[in-house]
Each structure stands twice: as structure tokens, then as C-alpha cells.
Design an enzyme around this catalytic site. Structure first.
Site, PDB file in Angstrom:
ATOM      1  N   ARG A  51       0.799  -1.232   0.000  1.00  0.00           N
ATOM      2  CA  ARG A  51       0.000   0.000   0.000  1.00  0.00           C
ATOM      3  C   ARG A  51       0.829   1.278   0.000  1.00  0.00           C
ATOM      4  O   ARG A  51       0.557   2.193  -0.776  1.00  0.00           O
ATOM      5  CB  ARG A  51      -0.921   0.050   1.241  1.00  0.00           C
ATOM      6  CG  ARG A  51      -2.190  -0.700   1.095  1.00  0.00           C
ATOM      7  CD  ARG A  51      -2.570  -1.327   2.411  1.00  0.00           C
ATOM      8  NE  ARG A  51      -1.602  -2.356   2.723  1.00  0.00           N
ATOM      9  CZ  ARG A  51      -1.708  -3.611   2.295  1.00  0.00           C
ATOM     10  NH1 ARG A  51      -2.753  -3.979   1.622  1.00  0.00           N
ATOM     11  NH2 ARG A  51      -0.759  -4.507   2.552  1.00  0.00           N
ATOM     12  N   LYS A  80      25.729  -4.266  -1.681  1.00  0.00           N
ATOM     13  CA  LYS A  80      27.203  -4.329  -1.775  1.00  0.00           C
ATOM     14  C   LYS A  80      27.868  -3.670  -0.579  1.00  0.00           C
ATOM     15  O   LYS A  80      29.089  -3.548  -0.531  1.00  0.00           O
ATOM     16  CB  LYS A  80      27.671  -3.614  -3.042  1.00  0.00           C
ATOM     17  CG  LYS A  80      27.120  -4.168  -4.328  1.00  0.00           C
ATOM     18  CD  LYS A  80      27.608  -3.298  -5.497  1.00  0.00           C
ATOM     19  CE  LYS A  80      26.702  -3.403  -6.691  1.00  0.00           C
ATOM     20  NZ  LYS A  80      26.880  -2.261  -7.612  1.00  0.00           N
ATOM     21  N   ARG A 101      11.299   3.713   3.306  1.00  0.00           N
ATOM     22  CA  ARG A 101      10.937   2.769   4.380  1.00  0.00           C
ATOM     23  C   ARG A 101      12.182   1.973   4.713  1.00  0.00           C
ATOM     24  O   ARG A 101      12.907   1.515   3.820  1.00  0.00           O
ATOM     25  CB  ARG A 101       9.821   1.823   3.945  1.00  0.00           C
ATOM     26  CG  ARG A 101       9.598   0.694   4.957  1.00  0.00           C
ATOM     27  CD  ARG A 101       8.383  -0.138   4.653  1.00  0.00           C
ATOM     28  NE  ARG A 101       7.166   0.616   4.874  1.00  0.00           N
ATOM     29  CZ  ARG A 101       5.939   0.104   4.780  1.00  0.00           C
ATOM     30  NH1 ARG A 101       5.781  -1.165   4.466  1.00  0.00           N
ATOM     31  NH2 ARG A 101       4.890   0.851   5.007  1.00  0.00           N
ATOM     32  N   HIS A 129       4.989   5.804  11.531  1.00  0.00           N
ATOM     33  CA  HIS A 129       4.506   5.688  10.150  1.00  0.00           C
ATOM     34  C   HIS A 129       3.575   6.883   9.930  1.00  0.00           C
ATOM     35  O   HIS A 129       2.356   6.748   9.875  1.00  0.00           O
ATOM     36  CB  HIS A 129       3.764   4.353   9.984  1.00  0.00           C
ATOM     37  CG  HIS A 129       3.529   3.918   8.567  1.00  0.00           C
ATOM     38  ND1 HIS A 129       3.611   4.779   7.480  1.00  0.00           N
ATOM     39  CD2 HIS A 129       3.192   2.699   8.054  1.00  0.00           C
ATOM     40  CE1 HIS A 129       3.333   4.096   6.381  1.00  0.00           C
ATOM     41  NE2 HIS A 129       3.084   2.834   6.696  1.00  0.00           N
TER      42      HIS A 129
HETATM   43  N1   CP Z   1      -0.158   0.052   5.857  1.00  0.00           N
HETATM   44  C1   CP Z   1       1.022  -0.245   5.280  1.00  0.00           C
HETATM   45  O1   CP Z   1       2.062   0.332   5.624  1.00  0.00           O
HETATM   46  O2   CP Z   1       0.953  -1.216   4.327  1.00  0.00           O
HETATM   47  P1   CP Z   1       2.188  -1.726   3.467  1.00  0.00           P
HETATM   48  O3   CP Z   1       3.146  -2.399   4.407  1.00  0.00           O
HETATM   49  O4   CP Z   1       1.592  -2.676   2.463  1.00  0.00           O
HETATM   50  O5   CP Z   1       2.833  -0.533   2.835  1.00  0.00           O
END
Ligand code: CP
Length: 300
Positions: A51, A80, A101, A129
Site C-alpha cells: 500500500r 554491496k 521505508r 509511520h
Molecule cells: N499500511 C502499510 O504500511 O501497508 P504496506 O506495508 O503494504 O505498505
């Protein structure tokens, strides 16, 4: 907010959050607006995602921006031995903003300290997040007609769930009452609880969904985060702690909505999907509008 990184939800004030949500409403009405056609967005995913990455990429595409990046760090020079600093300094040469991420808590903050272009934290370990938080707030406001003074239940892995940490912190500015439902091993970390205490807000802790279901406006289900457990036996002990079923929704308030950041493993039974309370797939869709608003705000 122009040109600024978003690392933690605390980086935005209450009025800045509301500004993003208002802008997102405009993108929901009219998603295709090529206002970023001269921009390049990088998506660097050192951890799996469906997502977050794809909704950012959809958001960028609908705004006319170009997208580059990787979805598997194993195909990048990190494999590497390249440092995160060198990766960021390099990718910043190729793009106007970096969506990142990474499994390490604090990595996004570190990246923002070395990067000449804004960093958007798309999840750093079990920490934060913030963009999920914004779409969760958008979904809450859309379904409840307000953000203030709601009863919000968080269910499952409150210890490692980074979406929970960000949303609890953000909802403290909206005078929420918190209902925290988790096994003893997966309680909300004390540093997050401290935000609730600092605002003198109420929180209640439970072991079962049944104890809270008739009191809440939002039931925020979460996956037990297998990838954060050092000991697989500990994960096995708690992995099926909560499985929401249709029957459990019998005593809920009329306005209750079930949210989940997804992915789901088995914590919401599929028979809930057809219930009027189920909102998690619309929630995922709202992620596109909110991320459009965020990219437009940071890049314009
Ligand atoms: N909600 C969420 O972070 O989903 P994903 O891990 O699929 O990005």
C-alpha cells in the site's frame, strides 16, 4: 511545510495536519491534477510494502510527477555494503523528494539530517509511520464527521505497531479517549502512553475486544508484527491473540468503523469484510488522496 521532511507525526502541528486533510479532500474530488509534472519522486523501500509504496507512486503519477526507486534493497548497492548516507546523497541527485521505508527505527530521521532534499518516512522499524497516520485521520474524519473527542480502540500489537504509535500521538491533539486492547506482552510502549498522560486524557487497558466494543467509535485492528520479534516462540504465543468476527460486532455503536492499516494476516475474519462497519479497503484508497496532498504540499 514546503521543502520540509516528514519523519514523525509530531513534525506537523494540529493545524498543519488539518491543512493536509483538507487538501486531500480536493484530491478525492479530482485526483488527476498534473501540478508536479516537473518533479521526480524517489521511493526507496528497504522493507516490503504494497500500500504505502504503490499509493505514493499512484499519487505521484496522478500529479504528473515521475517516479524512480526500488522495492527490494537487494537489487540496490546497499547489497554491496553502501551506507544509508551514501545512498541518500546519491538518490538526492536524481530526485526532488525521497520516500523511504527502512527496518531501523530512527533511520528516516538520520536520512533527513544528511539529505539535501526532503525525506518522507514511509515507516522506520517499530517507530513511526506518519503518512499512514494522516490517512487514518482522514478516514476517521470522513466516517465520523469529526476528529474531536472520539473513543478509539487499538487492538493487537501495540508494542511494535508503528501505525499505532503515530496515531495515538496525533489523536492526543483531538482529545480522544483511548481503549488499548492487547496481550500483556504487546502493550503500548510507555513513551507513547506518556503523550496521553501529558494531555491528561483517559486511557483504558483491556485483554479482550468484548470489554470495549460497545464504547468505541473506531476499532483500529492491527497485525502482530512477526518481523519485529527476536524470539519466534514469543510470536507463536501471541499471533492469534485477536481475530475479529462478525459476531463480535453485534453490540457495537451504530457509527463504529473498523480500520486496519493492512496487511491483514488473520486478525479480521473475512466475514467482516461485507459488514457496514468494515472500512479498511476504503482506508487504503484514502491513502492516495492524502499522499497526493502531502507531495503537493512538500514539493510546490
Ligand atoms: N499500511 C502499510 O504500511 O501497508 P504496506 O506495508 O503494504 O505498505
Amino acid at each position: 511545510m514546503k521543502g520540509k521532511s516528514l519523519i514523525s507525526i509530531n513534525d506537523y502541528s494540529k493545524s498543519e495536519i488539518l491543512q493536509i486533510l483538507d487538501l486531500a479532500e480536493g484530491f478525492e474530488k479530482q485526483p488527476r491534477q498534473p501540478i508536479l509534472s516537473d518533479k521526480v519522486v524517489s521511493t526507496l523501500f528497504f522493507e516490503p510494502s504494497t500500500r504505502t509504496r504503490l499509493s505514493f507512486e499512484s499519487a505521484a503519477n496522478q500529479l504528473g510527477a515521475r517516479v524512480i526507486g526500488f522495492s527490494d534493497a537487494g537489487t540496490s548497492s546497499a547489497k554491496k555494503g553502501e551506507s544509508l548516507k551514501d545512498t541518500i546523497l546519491t538518490v538526492a541527485c536524481y530526485s526532488d523528494v525521497i520516500v523511504m521505508r527502512h527496518p531501523l527505527a530512527g533511520s528516516a530521521r538520520w536520512a533527513s539530517e544528511v539529505s539535501p532534499v526532503p525525506i518522507i518516512n514511509a515507516g522506520d522499524g517499530a517507530n513511526q509511520h506518519p503518512t499512514q497516520c494522516l490517512l487514518d485521520m482522514y478516514s476517521i474524519r470522513k466516517t465520523q464527521g469529526k476528529l474531536d473527542k472520539l473513543n478509539v480502540a487499538f487492538v493487537g500489537d501495540l508494542k511494535y505497531g508503528r501505525t499505532v504509535h503515530s496515531l495515538v500521538i496525533a489523536m492526543c491533539d483531538f482529545d480522544a479517549t483511548f481503549h488499548l486492547i492487547s496481550p500483556a506482552e504487546l502493550k503500548l510502549p510507555s513513551y507513547v502512553k506518556q503523550h496521553i498522560k501529558d494531555k491528561n486524557l483517559e486511557y483504558h487497558q483491556y485483554l479482550s475486544i468484548e470489554e470495549a466494543i460497545n464504547k468505541v467509535d473506531i476499532l483500529y485492528m492491527t497485525r502482530v508484527q512477526r518481523e519485529r520479534f527476536a524470539d519466534p516462540i514469543e510470536y507463536e504465543n501471541v499471533k492469534n491473540a485477536y481475530i475479529l468476527t462478525k459476531d463480535q460486532l453485534k453490540n457495537c455503536k451504530d457509527n463504529l468503523k473498523v480500520l486496519h492499516p493492512l496487511p491483514r494476516v488473520n486478525e479480521i475474519s473475512e466475514d467482516v469484510d461485507d459488514m457496514p462497519q468494515a472500512y479498511y479497503f476504503q482506508q487504503a484508497q484514502n491513502g492516495v488522496y492524502v499522499r497526493q496532498a502531502l507531495l503537493a504540499t512538500i514539493l510546490q
